[in-house]
Scaffold this active site. Structure first.
Site, PDB file in Angstrom:
ATOM      1  N   GLU A   1      59.195  39.556  -0.237  1.00 19.02           N
ATOM      2  CA  GLU A   1      59.913  38.782  -1.134  1.00 19.02           C
ATOM      3  C   GLU A   1      60.036  39.149  -2.411  1.00 19.02           C
ATOM      4  O   GLU A   1      59.099  40.128  -2.931  1.00 19.02           O
ATOM      5  CB  GLU A   1      59.105  37.330  -1.163  1.00 19.02           C
ATOM      6  CG  GLU A   1      59.006  36.765   0.154  1.00 19.02           C
ATOM      7  CD  GLU A   1      58.591  35.034   0.222  1.00 19.02           C
ATOM      8  OE1 GLU A   1      58.174  34.573  -0.959  1.00 19.02           O
ATOM      9  OE2 GLU A   1      58.480  34.417   1.154  1.00 19.02           O
TER      10      GLU A   1
ATOM     11  N   SER B   1      53.122  43.203  -1.112  1.00 21.78           N
ATOM     12  CA  SER B   1      51.715  43.864  -0.414  1.00 21.78           C
ATOM     13  C   SER B   1      50.705  42.473  -0.299  1.00 21.78           C
ATOM     14  O   SER B   1      49.908  42.464   0.712  1.00 21.78           O
ATOM     15  CB  SER B   1      51.019  44.579  -1.872  1.00 21.78           C
ATOM     16  OG  SER B   1      51.827  45.708  -2.219  1.00 21.78           O
TER      17      SER B   1
ATOM     18  N   ILE C   1      65.117  43.772   3.053  1.00 23.72           N
ATOM     19  CA  ILE C   1      65.172  43.985   4.388  1.00 23.72           C
ATOM     20  C   ILE C   1      65.988  44.872   5.201  1.00 23.72           C
ATOM     21  O   ILE C   1      67.108  44.751   5.059  1.00 23.72           O
ATOM     22  CB  ILE C   1      65.263  42.540   4.734  1.00 23.72           C
ATOM     23  CG1 ILE C   1      64.357  41.327   4.076  1.00 23.72           C
ATOM     24  CG2 ILE C   1      65.164  42.259   6.586  1.00 23.72           C
ATOM     25  CD1 ILE C   1      62.707  41.533   4.357  1.00 23.72           C
TER      26      ILE C   1
ATOM     27  N   ALA D   1      46.284  32.261   3.969  1.00 23.35           N
ATOM     28  CA  ALA D   1      46.526  33.282   5.234  1.00 23.35           C
ATOM     29  C   ALA D   1      46.834  32.376   6.491  1.00 23.35           C
ATOM     30  O   ALA D   1      47.523  32.703   7.280  1.00 23.35           O
ATOM     31  CB  ALA D   1      45.571  34.396   5.737  1.00 23.35           C
TER      32      ALA D   1
ATOM     33  N   GLU E   1      53.349  49.342  13.296  1.00 25.75           N
ATOM     34  CA  GLU E   1      54.518  49.908  12.353  1.00 25.75           C
ATOM     35  C   GLU E   1      53.821  51.032  11.810  1.00 25.75           C
ATOM     36  O   GLU E   1      54.698  52.045  11.460  1.00 25.75           O
ATOM     37  CB  GLU E   1      54.674  48.726  11.139  1.00 25.75           C
ATOM     38  CG  GLU E   1      55.896  48.994  10.236  1.00 25.75           C
ATOM     39  CD  GLU E   1      56.166  47.992   9.315  1.00 25.75           C
ATOM     40  OE1 GLU E   1      55.745  46.814   9.369  1.00 25.75           O
ATOM     41  OE2 GLU E   1      56.804  48.398   8.451  1.00 25.75           O
TER      42      GLU E   1
ATOM     43  N   GLN F   1      54.056  86.889  -0.726  1.00 22.43           N
ATOM     44  CA  GLN F   1      52.750  86.318  -0.028  1.00 22.43           C
ATOM     45  C   GLN F   1      52.873  85.011  -0.544  1.00 22.43           C
ATOM     46  O   GLN F   1      52.323  84.219   0.247  1.00 22.43           O
ATOM     47  CB  GLN F   1      51.743  87.061  -0.708  1.00 22.43           C
ATOM     48  CG  GLN F   1      50.174  86.831   0.006  1.00 22.43           C
ATOM     49  CD  GLN F   1      49.129  87.320  -0.712  1.00 22.43           C
ATOM     50  OE1 GLN F   1      48.986  87.279  -1.943  1.00 22.43           O
ATOM     51  NE2 GLN F   1      48.329  88.162  -0.059  1.00 22.43           N
TER      52      GLN F   1
ATOM     53  N   GLY G   1      68.162  76.687  -6.114  1.00 22.98           N
ATOM     54  CA  GLY G   1      69.081  75.566  -6.411  1.00 22.98           C
ATOM     55  C   GLY G   1      69.582  75.080  -5.209  1.00 22.98           C
ATOM     56  O   GLY G   1      70.118  73.756  -5.251  1.00 22.98           O
TER      57      GLY G   1
ATOM     58  N   GLY H   1      53.562  48.983   3.504  1.00 25.27           N
ATOM     59  CA  GLY H   1      52.256  48.942   3.057  1.00 25.27           C
ATOM     60  C   GLY H   1      52.080  50.097   2.168  1.00 25.27           C
ATOM     61  O   GLY H   1      52.184  51.364   2.404  1.00 25.27           O
TER      62      GLY H   1
HETATM   63  C1  LIG Z   1      63.806  50.855   1.830  1.00 22.69           C
HETATM   64  C2  LIG Z   1      62.933  49.464   2.000  1.00 22.69           C
HETATM   65  C3  LIG Z   1      62.978  48.906   3.235  1.00 22.69           C
HETATM   66  C4  LIG Z   1      62.133  48.005   3.354  1.00 22.69           C
HETATM   67  N1  LIG Z   1      62.073  47.242   4.479  1.00 22.69           N
HETATM   68  C5  LIG Z   1      61.402  46.121   4.936  1.00 22.69           C
HETATM   69  C6  LIG Z   1      61.413  45.285   5.944  1.00 22.69           C
HETATM   70  O1  LIG Z   1      62.488  45.576   6.925  1.00 22.69           O
HETATM   71  N2  LIG Z   1      61.098  44.132   6.058  1.00 22.69           N
HETATM   72  C7  LIG Z   1      59.924  43.464   4.920  1.00 22.69           C
HETATM   73  O2  LIG Z   1      59.311  42.710   5.053  1.00 22.69           O
HETATM   74  N3  LIG Z   1      59.773  44.561   3.901  1.00 22.69           N
HETATM   75  C8  LIG Z   1      60.521  45.715   3.738  1.00 22.69           C
HETATM   76  N4  LIG Z   1      60.391  46.497   2.700  1.00 22.69           N
HETATM   77  C9  LIG Z   1      59.361  46.092   1.733  1.00 22.69           C
HETATM   78  C10 LIG Z   1      58.297  46.829   1.568  1.00 22.69           C
HETATM   79  O3  LIG Z   1      57.163  46.749   2.733  1.00 22.69           O
HETATM   80  C11 LIG Z   1      57.425  46.560   0.337  1.00 22.69           C
HETATM   81  O4  LIG Z   1      58.053  47.212  -0.792  1.00 22.69           O
HETATM   82  C12 LIG Z   1      56.107  46.890   0.089  1.00 22.69           C
HETATM   83  O5  LIG Z   1      55.248  46.326   1.117  1.00 22.69           O
HETATM   84  C13 LIG Z   1      55.425  46.912  -1.213  1.00 22.69           C
HETATM   85  O6  LIG Z   1      55.549  45.551  -1.612  1.00 22.69           O
HETATM   86  P1  LIG Z   1      56.366  45.449  -3.220  1.00 22.69           P
HETATM   87  O7  LIG Z   1      57.477  46.189  -3.408  1.00 22.69           O
HETATM   88  O8  LIG Z   1      56.550  43.930  -3.191  1.00 22.69           O
HETATM   89  O9  LIG Z   1      55.307  46.029  -4.297  1.00 22.69           O
HETATM   90  P2  LIG Z   1      54.049  45.267  -4.906  1.00 22.69           P
HETATM   91  O10 LIG Z   1      53.412  44.318  -3.979  1.00 22.69           O
HETATM   92  O11 LIG Z   1      54.700  44.519  -6.109  1.00 22.69           O
HETATM   93  O12 LIG Z   1      53.172  46.342  -5.291  1.00 22.69           O
HETATM   94  C14 LIG Z   1      53.760  47.220  -6.367  1.00 22.69           C
HETATM   95  C15 LIG Z   1      52.588  48.538  -6.297  1.00 22.69           C
HETATM   96  O13 LIG Z   1      51.182  47.752  -6.943  1.00 22.69           O
HETATM   97  C16 LIG Z   1      50.180  48.299  -6.266  1.00 22.69           C
HETATM   98  N5  LIG Z   1      49.481  47.536  -5.539  1.00 22.69           N
HETATM   99  C17 LIG Z   1      49.731  46.611  -4.958  1.00 22.69           C
HETATM  100  N6  LIG Z   1      48.763  46.086  -4.200  1.00 22.69           N
HETATM  101  C18 LIG Z   1      47.683  46.773  -4.588  1.00 22.69           C
HETATM  102  C19 LIG Z   1      46.181  46.616  -4.388  1.00 22.69           C
HETATM  103  N7  LIG Z   1      45.851  45.772  -3.450  1.00 22.69           N
HETATM  104  N8  LIG Z   1      45.354  47.668  -4.666  1.00 22.69           N
HETATM  105  C20 LIG Z   1      45.911  48.716  -5.435  1.00 22.69           C
HETATM  106  N9  LIG Z   1      47.352  48.744  -5.780  1.00 22.69           N
HETATM  107  C21 LIG Z   1      47.866  47.891  -5.338  1.00 22.69           C
HETATM  108  C22 LIG Z   1      50.654  49.629  -5.598  1.00 22.69           C
HETATM  109  O14 LIG Z   1      51.215  50.783  -6.068  1.00 22.69           O
HETATM  110  C23 LIG Z   1      52.317  49.064  -5.116  1.00 22.69           C
HETATM  111  O15 LIG Z   1      53.484  50.018  -4.861  1.00 22.69           O
HETATM  112  C24 LIG Z   1      61.131  47.557   2.599  1.00 22.69           C
HETATM  113  C25 LIG Z   1      61.035  48.214   1.344  1.00 22.69           C
HETATM  114  C26 LIG Z   1      61.969  49.367   1.009  1.00 22.69           C
HETATM  115  C27 LIG Z   1      62.165  49.936  -0.350  1.00 22.69           C
END
Ligand SMILES: Cc1cc2nc3c(=O)[nH]c(=O)nc-3n(C[C@H](O)[C@H](O)[C@H](O)COP(=O)(O)OP(=O)(O)OC[C@H]3O[C@@H](n4cnc5c(N)ncnc54)[C@H](O)[C@@H]3O)c2cc1C
Length: 383
Positions: free
Chosen positions: A128, A133, A158, A179, A243, A280, A341, A365
């Site tokens: 969302e 995460s 998504i 959860a 996954e 090398q 390049g 993740g």
């Molecule tokens: C191209 C693309 C395709 C995707 N496809 C899908 C899909 O099909 N379905 C779907 O549901 N999602 C999808 N995603 C979402 C993706 O799984 C999430 O972007 C990812 O899980 C991270 O969530 P977030 O972007 O909200 O980052 P956030 O949760 O905001 O986290 C940002 C950063 O905070 C840090 N962080 C977060 N939690 C912790 C922790 N516990 N400990 C330490 N550091 C932490 C990490 O550095 C992380 O990168 C996609 C994303 C992209 C960019």
């Protein structure tokens, strides 16, 4: 090189067919698809006809009834070809896999045959705008109203978002239960209240239709729920391991392809009167990367074996993802350097591999979440 032991002649035949399909139906058009930001809908039907969707779905649900190794072959061949547009692994290894593992008999009969043929494209809606995460913190709400849920909320990033016909959607059915308040619901995209948002503009994976999705009083029958109410988080955790494994499998194939391109290029390209391969620095760097890729390959293959026996746990999968994905980032970066390049020019596959690789530390993740999962196993969950 250590020979791989996972595959037999049937897998090799399937690999040849998948490689041919990708060479004929995907590679020549991928550049055009990158410009429009998505693959054509017909590609899904062609892939279905060619047997490249959901190969592990049993015959009873319209599939070929092969095992997960065929999914592995497809993920590897897509990786090897740099075919990052088609979201086949999301469809087969995530969405169909959720339905296969947790769906009722009716749900399996309703959706899986159409997912095998490509008539129905699947997407997985977990993330969302407020966060991906921390899945427990999701805000999309499914409120019970008789034999329906009324869904309100928003998902983002998504994959397959513009082309999907169904979304396996994570929602809160009980916001007070943490959860245990998360459920997974199959939402058909022709239901009133479902709306696709923007196709998001990305700097990599440009042919993949990554989108926002909106749910505004979207009524979905309770019969569309996967498994028990409140079990969604547990199911997602289980499937996220799968996954992460398929992402690792794909990452290893990218590493191997990039190393092959680099060896070929450095043998041809000359500087200071000699092939770049004769410096090398080139030989040692490629030797070191090859050793690391070979070691990671053995580990990922072992994880595939564990998965075939249903013994892969979330820590193993997190280790596979972090090792394979960090290595992919390193390999594309260090190999690109040998192209000089040309490596920066989009007419060279290495440039595409470079920009398409950055996502590995984020999606499925983040690298930090993988480290967190692994350290919990080492130090215990409580802090
Ligand atoms: C191209 C693309 C395709 C995707 N496809 C899908 C899909 O099909 N379905 C779907 O549901 N999602 C999808 N995603 C979402 C993706 O799984 C999430 O972007 C990812 O899980 C991270 O969530 P977030 O972007 O909200 O980052 P956030 O949760 O905001 O986290 C940002 C950063 O905070 C840090 N962080 C977060 N939690 C912790 C922790 N516990 N400990 C330490 N550091 C932490 C990490 O550095 C992380 O990168 C996609 C994303 C992209 C960019």
């Amino acid at each position: 090189m250590i020979p791989r032991t996972l595959f037999n002649d049937d897998h090799q035949m399937f690999r040849d067919a998948a490689r041919r399909f990708i060479a004929e139906q995907i590679t020549p058009f991928h550049g055009e698809w990158e410009k429009v930001g998505m693959v054509p809908r017909e590609l899904w039907n062609k892939a279905g006809e060619a047997g490249l969707l959901c190969p592990n779905v049993p015959e009873a649900y319209g599939g070929p009834g092969a095992n997960f190794l065929y999914n592995v072959v497809i993920a590897e061949e897509l990786g090897r070809a740099g075919a990052t547009g088609p979201g086949f692994t999301v469809h087969s290894d995530m969405v169909a896999s959720y339905i296969l593992s947790f769906g009722s008999e009716e749900q399996k009969k309703q959706w899986l045959p159409k997912m095998v043929s490509g008539e129905v494209v699947g997407a997985l809606g977990l993330t969302e705008p407020g966060g991906g995460s921390d899945l427990k913190a999701m805000r999309t709400r499914a409120e019970r109203d008789g034999d329906h849920y009324v869904i309100n909320g928003q998902k983002t990033y998504i994959s397959n978002g513009q082309l999907c016909d169904i979304v396996v959607l994570a929602c809160k059915t009980d916001p007070s239960a943490g959860a245990k308040g998360v459920s997974l619901i199959i939402v058909e995209t022709d239901r009133p209240g479902f709306e696709r948002g923007r196709r998001l503009e990305k700097f990599g994976l440009k042919a993949q239709d990554t989108s926002e999705l909106f749910f505004n009083n979207c009524r979905v029958p309770v019969a569309n729920r996967l498994g028990e109410e409140g079990m969604g988080f547990k199911m997602a955790m289980h499937k996220l391991a799968h996954e992460r494994l398929i992402i690792s499998v794909n990452a290893m194939a990218v590493c191997e392809a990039v190393l092959e391109w680099t060896v070929a290029y450095t043998k041809e390209r000359k500087a200071f009167g000699q092939a770049i391969a004769e410096f090398q620095n080139t030989r040692f760097k490629i030797a070191e990367l090859t050793a690391q890729v070979q070691s990671a390959r053995v580990f990922v293959d072992r994880c595939v074996e564990l998965s075939l026996d249903n013994k892969l746990d979330s820590t193993d999968a997190a280790m596979a993802k972090i090792v394979a994905c960090e290595l992919q980032c390193k390999v594309v970066d260090e190999c690109l350097q040998f192209f000089g390049g040309y490596g920066y020019m989009l007419e060279y596959p290495i440039a595409h591999a470079y920009i398409d690789t950055r996502i590995r530390r984020i999606a499925g993740g983040s690298a930090e979440v993988m480290r967190e999962i692994i350290s919990r196993k080492i130090f215990g969950a409580e802090r």
